[in-house]
Design an enzyme around this catalytic site. Structure first.
Site: not given
Ligand code: GLA
Length: 391
Positions: A37-38, A70, A132, A165, A177, A227
């Site tokens: 979460h940075t 899929s 995923s 996204e 990610d 989130y």
């Molecule tokens: C999810 C988000 C990432 C990141 C993490 C927490 O995976 O997709 O961008 O913020 O949470 O580190």
């Protein structure tokens, strides 16, 4: 991989017919070692790409139709749409991810000259938080780039995935990610500064220890709205801080500066969220320094601190992942263990001495099942390359 490239191609031909050239691609999932979460706070992250991920086979069409299938969602059959209908639609299910990437291509001026037939297969456990969806986005971007001959860098493919996204699928994720999926490197983790996208590969092949992922098998609902709440809380904290100190992101602050200015943050919840973001960023920098100095013990201790901070200040852990971390901390030979990824379920990541891996699994498996009713799954991690063509 449960199926071979040949099997995927055979399946493609069976579904979509046999004429014309087809190509296969792969984009990996990721596990984050530290720096949670940075990435939407201008801080550092330290993820690595896995060898599990999402496979795709593509063939361009001569009209504007899009046909998706899929293997993981075979009961949905072939989902058909068109390049003229790139709008988010609940009924479109998983195809909202590739559609979002196509929509972003168009928005950025990469006009898709024709539709395509696309077959997908993923071997990332569902709901595990091992990215995923990011891997599907990066995979789609790579397939479109190569199929239609666009000149787009892998970093830009990651940014396109993140944009889609955020703006097509409504999850305000950071860049971690997609970046890990696009830019991963075998046996290396990526030390990424999310404020500049400068990055460095750090070898992560540990001689005496393994990285073990434990899947709690729980995924609490409303993950993306929780989130997005966290992200908003961090933004509110930043706005309050900017009234008293000249910073662009929470990642600009040291722990000492945070302590000096934190009272400017009005809401106590936002203050806790910001504390995590600031301390976690500094922890990540220290952890990578420790790893470079072969001080894996310190790296592990910092991972444990991350778990506590995610549990108490950022509040994205849950009873199941807390239990997995607490059980792990008691096992001799476990150097560090913490929840990884977005949170609210999903996986923990642990660094475990080679000789303690069996003991680790035994010590978590039974008590976890007894207390939660869920059967945890364990994966010893292989760190793989970023997204690439398979033929
Ligand atoms: C999810 C988000 C990432 C990141 C993490 C927490 O995976 O997709 O961008 O913020 O949470 O580190």
């Amino acid at each position: 991989m449960a199926v071979s490239v040949q099997e995927l191609k055979d399946k493609f031909k069976e579904l979509f017919g046999g004429d014309g050239e087809i190509h296969a691609y792969f984009a990996p999932g990721r596990v984050n070692l530290i720096g949670e979460h940075t990435d939407y706070n201008g801080g550092h992250v330290f993820p690595c790409a896995l060898t599990i991920g999402t496979y795709g086979v593509i063939r361009p069409r001569t009209d504007r139709k899009l046909r998706f299938y899929s293997i993981n969602f075979s009961s949905l059959g072939i989902i058909e749409t068109s390049l003229d209908d790139l709008v988010p639609d609940e009924a479109a299910d998983w195809t909202n991810y590739p559609k979002g990437v196509m929509w972003t291509f168009e928005k950025r001026g990469y006009h898709l000259p024709a539709g395509a037939d696309i077959l997908i297969y993923g071997d990332i456990p569902a709901g595990s938080g091992l990215s995923s969806s990011a891997s599907l986005e990066v995979l789609t971007g790579l397939m479109l780039r190569d199929t239609f001959g666009f000149d787009i860098s892998m970093v830009d493919l990651a940014l396109i995935g993140q944009y889609s996204e955020n703006n097509f699928n409504g999850m305000n994720c950071g860049i971690m990610d997609q970046f890990a999926s696009a830019m991963g490197k075998k046996d290396c983790a990526i030390f990424l500064d999310t404020s500049t996208l400068e990055y460095e590969y750090a070898p992560i092949k540990l001689p005496d220890a393994k990285i073990v992922i434990t899947n709690s098998k729980v995924k609490h609902s409303l993950v993306s709205s929780a989130y997005n709440d966290r992200r908003r809380e961090c933004e509110t904290a930043l706005e309050d801080l900017q009234k008293v100190v000249d910073i662009k992101t929470l990642g600009d602050l040291t722990e000492e500066q945070f302590e000096q200015y934190k009272d400017a943050i009005q809401d106590p919840v936002c203050r806790k969220r910001a504390k995590h973001a600031v301390y976690e960023n500094q922890r990540t920098i220290r952890a990578v320094q420790a790893l470079k100095a072969n001080d894996i013990e310190t790296f592990g201790k910092l991972m444990n601190e991350t778990h506590v901070s995610l549990r108490d200040d950022f509040e994205v852990s849950c009873a199941e992942t807390d239990l997995l971390a607490e059980l792990a901390w008691k096992v001799p030979g476990v150097l560090g263990s913490r929840i990884t990824g977005g949170g609210f379920g999903g996986c923990t990541v642990s660094i475990v001495k080679n000789e303690s891996v069996d003991l680790f699994i035994r010590s978590l498996d039974k008590p976890y099942k007894e207390k939660t009713g869920h059967k945890a799954e364990f994966y010893v991690v292989d760190v793989g390359d970023g997204a690439h063509a398979l033929d």
